[in-house]
Design a protein around this motif. Structure first.
Motif, short mmCIF file in Angstrom:
data_model
loop_
_atom_site.label_atom_id
_atom_site.label_comp_id
_atom_site.label_asym_id
_atom_site.label_seq_id
_atom_site.Cartn_x
_atom_site.Cartn_y
_atom_site.Cartn_z
N THR A 1 0.84 -1.21 0.00
CA THR A 1 0.00 0.00 0.00
C THR A 1 0.87 1.25 0.00
O THR A 1 0.61 2.21 -0.73
N PHE B 1 2.29 1.82 -3.45
CA PHE B 1 1.32 2.44 -4.37
C PHE B 1 1.22 3.93 -4.11
O PHE B 1 1.17 4.74 -5.03
N ARG B 2 1.19 4.28 -2.83
CA ARG B 2 1.06 5.70 -2.47
C ARG B 2 2.28 6.48 -2.94
O ARG B 2 2.16 7.56 -3.51
N THR C 1 2.34 6.85 -6.77
CA THR C 1 1.34 7.82 -7.23
C THR C 1 1.81 9.25 -6.94
O THR C 1 1.71 10.13 -7.79
N ARG D 1 2.55 11.98 -9.79
CA ARG D 1 1.71 13.17 -9.84
C ARG D 1 2.50 14.47 -9.67
O ARG D 1 2.17 15.50 -10.23
N SER E 1 -5.10 13.60 -11.14
CA SER E 1 -5.23 15.05 -10.94
C SER E 1 -5.17 15.38 -9.45
O SER E 1 -5.47 14.54 -8.61
N ASP E 2 -4.73 16.60 -9.15
CA ASP E 2 -4.65 17.02 -7.76
C ASP E 2 -5.31 18.38 -7.58
O ASP E 2 -5.81 18.96 -8.54
N ARG F 1 2.72 17.89 -1.66
CA ARG F 1 3.45 17.22 -0.58
C ARG F 1 4.93 17.12 -0.93
O ARG F 1 5.54 16.04 -0.90
N ALA G 1 -5.51 3.36 -1.98
CA ALA G 1 -4.17 3.92 -1.69
C ALA G 1 -3.79 4.95 -2.76
O ALA G 1 -3.27 6.02 -2.45
N ILE G 2 -4.08 4.62 -4.03
CA ILE G 2 -3.79 5.56 -5.12
C ILE G 2 -4.65 6.81 -4.99
O ILE G 2 -4.17 7.94 -5.12
N MET H 1 -5.87 8.09 -2.39
CA MET H 1 -5.49 8.91 -1.23
C MET H 1 -4.46 9.97 -1.63
O MET H 1 -4.29 10.97 -0.95
N GLU H 2 -3.73 9.71 -2.72
CA GLU H 2 -2.64 10.61 -3.13
C GLU H 2 -3.03 11.55 -4.26
O GLU H 2 -2.21 12.33 -4.72
N ALA H 3 -4.24 11.41 -4.77
CA ALA H 3 -4.66 12.28 -5.88
C ALA H 3 -6.11 12.66 -5.67
O ALA H 3 -6.88 11.90 -5.07
#
Lengths: 265, 117
Positions: free
Chosen positions: A13, A16-17, A20, A24, A84-85, A206, B22-23, B25-27
């Motif tokens: 997990t 993955f974070r 990403t 991003r 997207s953010d 971040r 999880a993905i 949570m970051e976008a």
């Protein structure tokens, strides 16, 4: 469920974070834009603490063009990448600061004072209260939305921008004697203001790296622009040379980040 | 004493669904094809997992067009973010409980030789 299985899931997990976040994150474009704008403003440099209207107008126009351009860059990138953010919050804060400045420039033109100098000069607050109030209201709405999306940190940051705007509107910031006032030359103050917006972007992305660069730009802007006799930094670099140096620093950081991002798998 | 795994959420406690959250949570949102490629899934497989998450109210799926290209964007809801955080917490508690048990067993083996661990 066994121990090893739980540890594997936690590790996967986190992977993955991290992937990403890394995919991003993109900080090079706003830094290159700020660097180019700072270097471009060197030609308009003024040693007069209450002058520099041309420089203020330059930054208002540049800001009004730059923030939407940065937004379009991120939007195009998000469509290409599929991630997207909340970069709209950065653009909202940036445009809010531009709107605040625009009001001060207009007010400053009427009274013969520089727009950017009046942002931090107590005499400038009263005329700007409608815009400062609008910025505070916008920040409150943005903070509420961010809070509802579960982005508590961003909500607090945006809310604090709103509180500052509210304080600007209410003429409550600091006693005049404690204030930097018009001692900060208008040339580098826009860089300090842009650094605040970059800090919001660092929070969204971040990115500790961008936060460090934003704080460095803010400190450099204050050091080179603070027009008091004890400030040797101001005396060392001539008017315009400091803007070229700070712009060059932002540009170099942006290009460095671009190389890192292009090399990323 | 209840089993430490008792606090795990069945909807989230599945590797692929946990990966999706999880993905997210970051976008703010992720496109269907990004999730598919990152998690190495087929379209059908991902769709089924997204349906489970959507029915639980953990994700929101938005379909639209960018130009002429159809796009499916997925974002985590507040409920989904809370569920993910709760799952992570439960897993960490679980790992901690296992490690505490292992340490206690080792201590007993040292202080009381002959006990089988």
């Amino acid at each position: 469920m066994e121990h090893d299985q739980a540890v594997d899931i936690l590790r996967e997990t986190e992977l993955f974070r991290r992937r990403t976040r890394s995919a991003r994150r993109s900080i090079w474009f706003p830094l290159v834009v700020l660097g180019a704008l700072a270097m471009g403003s060197a030609a308009l440099c003024s040693e007069d603490p209450i002058g520099g209207t041309a420089s203020s107008v330059y930054w208002v126009v540049a800001g009004a063009l730059a923030y939407p351009t940065v937004y379009l860059f991120y939007r195009r990138r998000s469509l290409k990448q599929g991630l997207s953010d909340g970069v709209a919050a950065f653009v909202a804060v940036g445009l809010g600061l531009v709107a605040l400045t625009l009001n001060l420039v207009v007010g400053g033109h009427r009274t013969g004072n520089s727009g950017y100098a009046r942002i931090i000069a107590p005499s400038g607050y009263l005329s700007s209260w409608p815009v400062a109030g609008a910025v505070a209201l916008g920040a409150a709405i943005e903070a509420l939305l961010a809070w509802r999306m579960g982005r508590r940190g961003l909500a607090i940051l945006v809310a604090s921008v709103g509180v500052v705007a509210l304080l600007f509107a209410a003429r409550l910031i600091l006693p005049e004697a404690l204030f930097l006032g018009a001692n900060l030359l208008p040339n580098t103050l826009p860089i300090v203001v842009a650094a605040v917006a970059l800090l919001v972007l660092a929070w969204i992305e971040r990115s500790p790296g961008l936060a460090t660069i934003a704080i460095s730009l803010g400190v450099l802007g204050i050091l080179s622009g603070l027009f008091i006799i004890d400030n040797r930094f101001h005396a060392t670099l001539g008017c315009g040379v400091d803007l070229l140096a700070i712009g060059g620093f932002a540009m170099a950081c942006g290009l460095g980040a671009a190389i890192v991002e292009w090399r990323r798998p | 004493m209840s089993h430490p795994a008792i606090g795990l959420d069945d909807v989230v406690h599945q590797r692929v669904r946990l990966g999706i959250l999880a993905i997210l949570m970051e976008a703010t949102r992720a496109e269907f094809r990004y999730l598919r490629d990152s998690l190495d899934l087929t379209d059908g497989n991902l769709s089924r997992h997204l349906q489970v998450l959507e029915e639980a109210g953990y994700v929101k799926i938005t379909k639209g067009f960018e130009g002429r290209r159809p796009r499916t964007w997925v974002s985590a809801t507040k409920l989904g973010r809370d569920a993910f955080n709760a799952e992570m917490y439960a897993l960490k508690v679980l790992v901690g409980a296992f490690e505490d048990r292992a340490k206690a067993a080792t201590r007993r083996a040292v202080t009381e030789p002959g006990i089988d661990i």
